[in-house]
Scaffold this motif. Structure first.
Motif, short mmCIF file in Angstrom:
data_model
loop_
_atom_site.label_atom_id
_atom_site.label_comp_id
_atom_site.label_asym_id
_atom_site.label_seq_id
_atom_site.Cartn_x
_atom_site.Cartn_y
_atom_site.Cartn_z
N SER A 62 0.83 -1.21 0.00
CA SER A 62 0.00 0.00 0.00
C SER A 62 0.86 1.26 0.00
O SER A 62 0.34 2.36 0.22
CB SER A 62 -0.94 0.01 1.21
OG SER A 62 -0.19 0.21 2.39
N GLY A 63 2.13 1.10 -0.21
CA GLY A 63 3.01 2.26 -0.26
C GLY A 63 3.34 2.81 1.12
O GLY A 63 3.66 3.99 1.25
N GLY A 64 3.28 1.99 2.13
CA GLY A 64 3.63 2.43 3.48
C GLY A 64 2.49 3.04 4.26
O GLY A 64 2.70 3.51 5.37
N LYS A 65 1.27 3.01 3.70
CA LYS A 65 0.12 3.51 4.46
C LYS A 65 -0.18 2.56 5.61
O LYS A 65 0.23 1.40 5.60
CB LYS A 65 -1.11 3.63 3.56
CG LYS A 65 -0.97 4.72 2.52
CD LYS A 65 -2.23 4.84 1.71
CE LYS A 65 -2.06 5.97 0.69
NZ LYS A 65 -3.16 6.00 -0.24
N VAL A 66 -0.91 3.04 6.59
CA VAL A 66 -1.28 2.20 7.73
C VAL A 66 -2.30 1.18 7.26
O VAL A 66 -3.31 1.52 6.62
CB VAL A 66 -1.85 3.05 8.88
CG1 VAL A 66 -2.37 2.17 10.00
CG2 VAL A 66 -0.80 4.02 9.40
N ARG A 96 -7.48 0.13 -3.49
CA ARG A 96 -7.30 1.41 -2.79
C ARG A 96 -7.62 1.30 -1.31
O ARG A 96 -6.99 1.95 -0.50
CB ARG A 96 -8.20 2.49 -3.41
CG ARG A 96 -7.70 2.98 -4.75
CD ARG A 96 -8.60 4.03 -5.32
NE ARG A 96 -9.90 3.39 -5.59
CZ ARG A 96 -11.08 3.97 -5.47
NH1 ARG A 96 -11.16 5.22 -5.11
NH2 ARG A 96 -12.18 3.31 -5.73
N SER A 97 -8.59 0.45 -0.95
CA SER A 97 -9.01 0.40 0.45
C SER A 97 -8.74 -0.94 1.13
O SER A 97 -8.84 -1.03 2.35
CB SER A 97 -10.49 0.74 0.56
OG SER A 97 -11.26 -0.18 -0.18
N THR A 98 -8.41 -1.97 0.36
CA THR A 98 -8.09 -3.28 0.96
C THR A 98 -6.91 -3.94 0.24
O THR A 98 -6.69 -3.71 -0.95
CB THR A 98 -9.28 -4.26 0.94
OG1 THR A 98 -9.66 -4.51 -0.41
CG2 THR A 98 -10.45 -3.75 1.76
N VAL A 99 -6.21 -4.76 1.00
CA VAL A 99 -5.15 -5.62 0.44
C VAL A 99 -5.39 -7.02 1.02
O VAL A 99 -5.56 -7.17 2.23
CB VAL A 99 -3.74 -5.14 0.83
CG1 VAL A 99 -2.67 -6.09 0.31
CG2 VAL A 99 -3.48 -3.72 0.31
#
Length: 129
Positions: A62-66, A96-99
């Motif tokens: 996620s690019g380091g997002k929490v 965008r909102s889940t992984v």
């Protein structure tokens, strides 16, 4: 680790992340100290290892997002009595909102002992922000 640096579950369970690649995170955990009453690796320990590797993979993707765990599913295939187990986490879906990440845990003989799937929610702001 912020204000909770001395309260990390990974450290208490002996989990070490040994490969920090966004497409493949690898973590290890000793069986000793993480047993259930029958002398086998505790299923909850598998879940903690899976969450540690999977959430690290999700954060990197996620690019380091929490990222925070939303759902964890574990299938325990075989018992482990000694040695180390290794978890390999690979992303299945990156949105965008889940992984969603698949985590395969193996014993020292490279036998699959657990398969897990973790879905994490990607937060736009850190908790408490």
């Amino acid at each position: 680790m912020g204000e909770f640096g001395d309260e990390q579950l990974n450290e208490k369970m002996g989990i070490e992340i040994i490969d920090w690649n966004p497409d493949r995170v690898v973590a290890t955990m000793p069986v000793k100290g993480n047993l259930q009453p029958y002398g086998l690796l505790h299923g909850g320990a598998n879940a903690v290892l899976a969450e540690a590797a999977g959430s690290t993979c999700a954060a990197l993707k996620s690019g380091g997002k929490v990222t925070v765990g939303l759902e964890l599913s574990c299938t325990h295939h075989r018992g482990v009595r000694e040695g180390m187990v290794t978890a390999v986490a690979t992303p299945l879906h990156v949105g965008r909102s889940t992984v969603t990440v698949e985590i395969v845990i193996t014993d020292e003989a490279d036998r699959r002992t657990c398969t897990a799937r973790l879905t994490c929610m990607v937060l736009q702001n850190a908790p408490g922000a």
